[in-house]
Design an enzyme around this catalytic site. Structure first.
Site, PDB file in Angstrom:
ATOM      1  N   ASP A  47       0.898  -0.990   0.050  1.00 48.14           N
ATOM      2  CA  ASP A  47      -0.027   0.080  -0.013  1.00 48.14           C
ATOM      3  C   ASP A  47       0.891   1.477   0.082  1.00 48.14           C
ATOM      4  O   ASP A  47       0.456   2.421  -0.107  1.00 48.14           O
ATOM      5  CB  ASP A  47      -1.068  -0.017   0.965  1.00 48.14           C
ATOM      6  CG  ASP A  47      -0.582   0.018   2.552  1.00 48.14           C
ATOM      7  OD1 ASP A  47       0.815   0.000   2.532  1.00 48.14           O
ATOM      8  OD2 ASP A  47      -1.220  -0.039   3.697  1.00 48.14           O
ATOM      9  N   SER A  48       2.250   1.009   0.179  1.00 50.13           N
ATOM     10  CA  SER A  48       3.323   2.065  -0.044  1.00 50.13           C
ATOM     11  C   SER A  48       3.019   2.721  -1.428  1.00 50.13           C
ATOM     12  O   SER A  48       3.280   3.907  -1.814  1.00 50.13           O
ATOM     13  CB  SER A  48       4.593   1.728  -0.075  1.00 50.13           C
ATOM     14  OG  SER A  48       5.052   0.448  -0.844  1.00 50.13           O
ATOM     15  N   ASP A  86      -1.224  -6.204  -0.705  1.00 50.86           N
ATOM     16  CA  ASP A  86      -1.154  -5.536   0.518  1.00 50.86           C
ATOM     17  C   ASP A  86      -2.447  -5.202   0.960  1.00 50.86           C
ATOM     18  O   ASP A  86      -3.029  -4.302   0.267  1.00 50.86           O
ATOM     19  CB  ASP A  86       0.083  -4.460   0.686  1.00 50.86           C
ATOM     20  CG  ASP A  86       0.505  -4.167   2.023  1.00 50.86           C
ATOM     21  OD1 ASP A  86      -0.010  -4.740   2.892  1.00 50.86           O
ATOM     22  OD2 ASP A  86       1.191  -3.156   1.969  1.00 50.86           O
ATOM     23  N   LYS A 116      -0.810  -9.505   2.599  1.00 54.36           N
ATOM     24  CA  LYS A 116      -0.591  -9.235   3.635  1.00 54.36           C
ATOM     25  C   LYS A 116      -1.206  -8.394   4.326  1.00 54.36           C
ATOM     26  O   LYS A 116      -2.070  -7.412   4.005  1.00 54.36           O
ATOM     27  CB  LYS A 116       1.030  -8.688   3.428  1.00 54.36           C
ATOM     28  CG  LYS A 116       1.716  -8.151   4.647  1.00 54.36           C
ATOM     29  CD  LYS A 116       3.060  -7.309   4.322  1.00 54.36           C
ATOM     30  CE  LYS A 116       3.159  -5.994   3.675  1.00 54.36           C
ATOM     31  NZ  LYS A 116       2.609  -4.996   4.563  1.00 54.36           N
ATOM     32  N   GLU A 118      -1.325  -5.859   8.432  1.00 54.25           N
ATOM     33  CA  GLU A 118      -0.417  -5.350   9.343  1.00 54.25           C
ATOM     34  C   GLU A 118      -1.146  -5.650  10.753  1.00 54.25           C
ATOM     35  O   GLU A 118      -2.357  -5.365  11.118  1.00 54.25           O
ATOM     36  CB  GLU A 118      -0.222  -3.871   9.417  1.00 54.25           C
ATOM     37  CG  GLU A 118       0.194  -3.430   7.857  1.00 54.25           C
ATOM     38  CD  GLU A 118       0.719  -1.901   8.066  1.00 54.25           C
ATOM     39  OE1 GLU A 118       0.251  -0.896   8.947  1.00 54.25           O
ATOM     40  OE2 GLU A 118       1.085  -1.368   7.049  1.00 54.25           O
ATOM     41  N   GLU A 185       9.350  -4.820  10.207  1.00 50.80           N
ATOM     42  CA  GLU A 185       9.816  -3.522   9.596  1.00 50.80           C
ATOM     43  C   GLU A 185      10.487  -2.708  10.843  1.00 50.80           C
ATOM     44  O   GLU A 185       9.917  -2.674  11.910  1.00 50.80           O
ATOM     45  CB  GLU A 185       8.564  -2.840   8.972  1.00 50.80           C
ATOM     46  CG  GLU A 185       8.855  -1.486   8.483  1.00 50.80           C
ATOM     47  CD  GLU A 185       7.916  -0.822   7.742  1.00 50.80           C
ATOM     48  OE1 GLU A 185       6.791  -1.346   7.530  1.00 50.80           O
ATOM     49  OE2 GLU A 185       8.101   0.379   7.146  1.00 50.80           O
TER      50      GLU A 185
HETATM   51  O1  KIV Z   1       3.307  -1.153   1.791  1.00 48.31           O
HETATM   52  C1  KIV Z   1       4.468  -1.599   1.710  1.00 48.31           C
HETATM   53  O2  KIV Z   1       5.104  -1.590   0.838  1.00 48.31           O
HETATM   54  C2  KIV Z   1       4.774  -2.146   2.863  1.00 48.31           C
HETATM   55  C3  KIV Z   1       6.165  -2.108   3.474  1.00 48.31           C
HETATM   56  C4  KIV Z   1       6.541  -0.588   3.872  1.00 48.31           C
HETATM   57  C5  KIV Z   1       6.623  -2.917   4.282  1.00 48.31           C
HETATM   58  O3  KIV Z   1       3.968  -2.684   3.777  1.00 48.31           O
END
Ligand code: KIV
Length: 311
Positions: A47-48, A86, A116, A118, A185
């Protein structure tokens, strides 16, 4: 011959044999394709992407629909690489049903191999529900950008006994719930390495030192493309591979014909060489090294060694 994707068994074997996994983010066809060509083990559509690709200030505004567009594009660029979607904030915390529905969107609409999310114990019922629905789930602990305000900002985690033990307990709960692997992280090398030793499943790191089972890097940091911010642990590979690109390009006699025939004459070739260099450094354990890892004070380390979880 198409490259073989990693899977549960190969990732476990790599952990057992001490072969580090190379992992990178990508959010679109060109970069996912460059990563696959370079031989990356896994791609995360993070989600980055909301920040580095879509221009939001944080990852919080990113929607599920946007993640589906980004991950579908990455999938088309890297059809033979293990791809992880994500789950954005709001897509899995509300209910088990919503978590399963959104996880399945990543699999069915984008062709992702896994998702993934969090958090640890606080979302464990949602993680279990997704695992029970047959979805491969990666955990994400340590610094979790979606909830940075509850951690007081983008701070390094796992330096105090409380933070270390809480991360271990979250990791054990995720393992018990059936996640495939966990990403840590922003954590110093020693506590992250302890967690990798303690758990049976693979533990990967981004800014978590060299004693974990593999490394993740943000594509736009590796390329030097994101101008707003560069984390301490991120390495831009372009300065050191540009000579290699120059050598490659000057060895070609008819550049126009070469470009027309195989397109290895521009940014794509630079991206592929840079990602290949990252993979090489992960595999031979030179990245992240001490230069791209968080230090820990002797006093803090001594406190951590008193933990019941310190082996
Ligand atoms: O969104 C992402 O790229 C991530 C990384 C910062 C670990 O979750």
């Amino acid at each position: 011959m198409a490259k073989t994707k990693v899977n549960l068994q190969t990732l476990s074997k790599m952990k057992r044999e001490g072969i580090p996994v190379s992992w990178i983010t990508a959010y679109d066809l060109p970069f996912a394709s460059a990563a696959e060509n370079a031989g990356i083990d896994m791609i995360l559509v993070g989600d980055s992407g909301g920040m580095v690709q879509l221009g939001y200030k944080t990852t919080n505004p990113v929607t599920m629909d946007e993640m589906i567009v980004l991950s579908s594009s990455a999938r088309r660029g890297a059809p033979n690489t293990f791809l992880i979607g994500d789950m954005p904030q709001g897509s899995y915390e509300i209910s088990k049903e919503k978590a399963v529905e959104n996880a399945l969107r990543f699999i069915k609409e984008s062709g992702c191999d896994a998702v993934k999310c969090e958090g640890g114990r606080r979302i464990i019922d949602k993680v279990k529900a997704m695992v029970d629905a047959g979805v491969l789930v990666f955990g994400h602990l340590g610094l979790t950008p979606q909830s940075t305000s509850s951690f007081g900002g983008y701070n390094v985690q796992g330096k105090t006994l409380k933070s270390f033990e809480s991360t271990v307990e979250d990791a054990l709960a995720l393992q018990e719930a059936g996640v495939m692997a966990i990403l840590l992280e922003a954590m110093p090398t020693a506590p992250a390495g302890q967690i990798a030793k303690l758990l049976d499943i693979p533990i990967y790191g981004i800014g978590a030192g060299s004693e974990v089972d593999g490394q993740l890097i943000i594509m736009h940091d590796l390329m030097g493309f994101y101008q707003s911010f560069r984390p301490w642990f991120a390495k831009c590979y372009i300065p050191e591979i540009i000579g290699e690109f120059h050598k490659h390009i000057t060895s070609i006699s008819d550049i126009r014909q070469y470009g027309r025939e195989n397109r290895k004459d521009g940014l794509f070739a630079i991206a592929e060489i840079a990602i290949a260099k990252y993979i090489e450094e992960v595999k031979n354990n030179t990245f992240p090294g001490t230069q791209y890892s968080y230090p820990i004070k002797d006093m803090q380390l001594e406190e951590l060694t008193k933990s019941k979880y310190w082996k």
